[in-house]
Design a protein around this motif. Structure first.
Motif, mmCIF file in Angstrom:
data_model
loop_
_atom_site.group_PDB
_atom_site.id
_atom_site.type_symbol
_atom_site.label_atom_id
_atom_site.label_comp_id
_atom_site.label_asym_id
_atom_site.label_seq_id
_atom_site.Cartn_x
_atom_site.Cartn_y
_atom_site.Cartn_z
ATOM 1 N N ILE A 43 -9.444 21.444 -13.865
ATOM 2 C CA ILE A 43 -8.628 22.543 -13.332
ATOM 3 C C ILE A 43 -8.203 22.248 -11.897
ATOM 4 O O ILE A 43 -7.051 22.501 -11.518
ATOM 5 N N ALA A 44 -9.102 21.693 -11.088
ATOM 6 C CA ALA A 44 -8.749 21.362 -9.703
ATOM 7 C C ALA A 44 -7.642 20.307 -9.666
ATOM 8 O O ALA A 44 -6.689 20.421 -8.885
ATOM 9 N N GLY A 45 -7.740 19.288 -10.512
ATOM 10 C CA GLY A 45 -6.706 18.259 -10.563
ATOM 11 C C GLY A 45 -5.380 18.800 -11.048
ATOM 12 O O GLY A 45 -4.315 18.442 -10.538
ATOM 13 N N TRP A 46 -5.433 19.667 -12.031
ATOM 14 C CA TRP A 46 -4.220 20.268 -12.580
ATOM 15 C C TRP A 46 -3.513 21.101 -11.518
ATOM 16 O O TRP A 46 -2.294 21.004 -11.320
ATOM 17 N N GLN A 47 -4.287 21.918 -10.793
ATOM 18 C CA GLN A 47 -3.700 22.750 -9.749
ATOM 19 C C GLN A 47 -3.153 21.896 -8.604
ATOM 20 O O GLN A 47 -2.098 22.198 -8.041
ATOM 21 N N ALA A 48 -3.856 20.829 -8.258
ATOM 22 C CA ALA A 48 -3.376 19.943 -7.192
ATOM 23 C C ALA A 48 -2.059 19.284 -7.603
ATOM 24 O O ALA A 48 -1.141 19.159 -6.783
ATOM 25 N N ASN A 49 -1.952 18.882 -8.863
ATOM 26 C CA ASN A 49 -0.714 18.271 -9.335
ATOM 27 C C ASN A 49 0.425 19.286 -9.328
ATOM 28 O O ASN A 49 1.560 18.949 -8.971
ATOM 29 N N ARG A 50 0.141 20.537 -9.719
ATOM 30 C CA ARG A 50 1.173 21.584 -9.681
ATOM 31 C C ARG A 50 1.670 21.799 -8.257
ATOM 32 O O ARG A 50 2.878 21.900 -8.014
ATOM 33 N N MET A 51 0.733 21.841 -7.307
ATOM 34 C CA MET A 51 1.127 22.027 -5.908
ATOM 35 C C MET A 51 1.940 20.842 -5.403
ATOM 36 O O MET A 51 2.935 21.021 -4.685
ATOM 37 N N ARG A 52 1.572 19.645 -5.786
ATOM 38 C CA ARG A 52 2.312 18.451 -5.382
ATOM 39 C C ARG A 52 3.727 18.472 -5.940
ATOM 40 O O ARG A 52 4.691 18.175 -5.241
#
Length: 87
Positions: A43-52
């Motif tokens: 979930i943290a990686g997914w959210q970081a990718n969305r923000m990027r």
């Protein structure tokens, strides 16, 4: 949920090290911990990718808007340049 405790044994005379033994952890508890850890990382990686991606989209739009605002030079196209050279 059962708490995990560590127990420190006195150092042995031969090696001088302190052994640390954890309380027995059930296999089920270990599996749950691994699944929760994986899910949190996912979930943290997914959210970081969305923000990027949102940042990159914002930057692209901002740069395109800046480019549209700049005055364009009146440069002749290739056919006009070729005609000037021939004459």
């Amino acid at each position: 949920m059962r708490l995990l405790f560590t127990r420190v044994l006195p150092p042995t005379a031969s090696c001088g090290r302190t052994e640390v033994n954890m309380a027995d952890v059930s296999e089920r508890t270990l599996q749950v911990a691994i699944v929760v850890s994986f899910a949190a990382g996912f979930i943290a990686g997914w959210q970081a990718n969305r923000m990027r991606r949102r940042f990159l989209d914002w930057r692209k739009k901002r740069l395109q808007d800046k480019l549209a605002e700049t005055p364009q030079k009146n440069t002749p196209n290739k056919t006009q340049t070729a005609m000037v050279i021939k004459v």
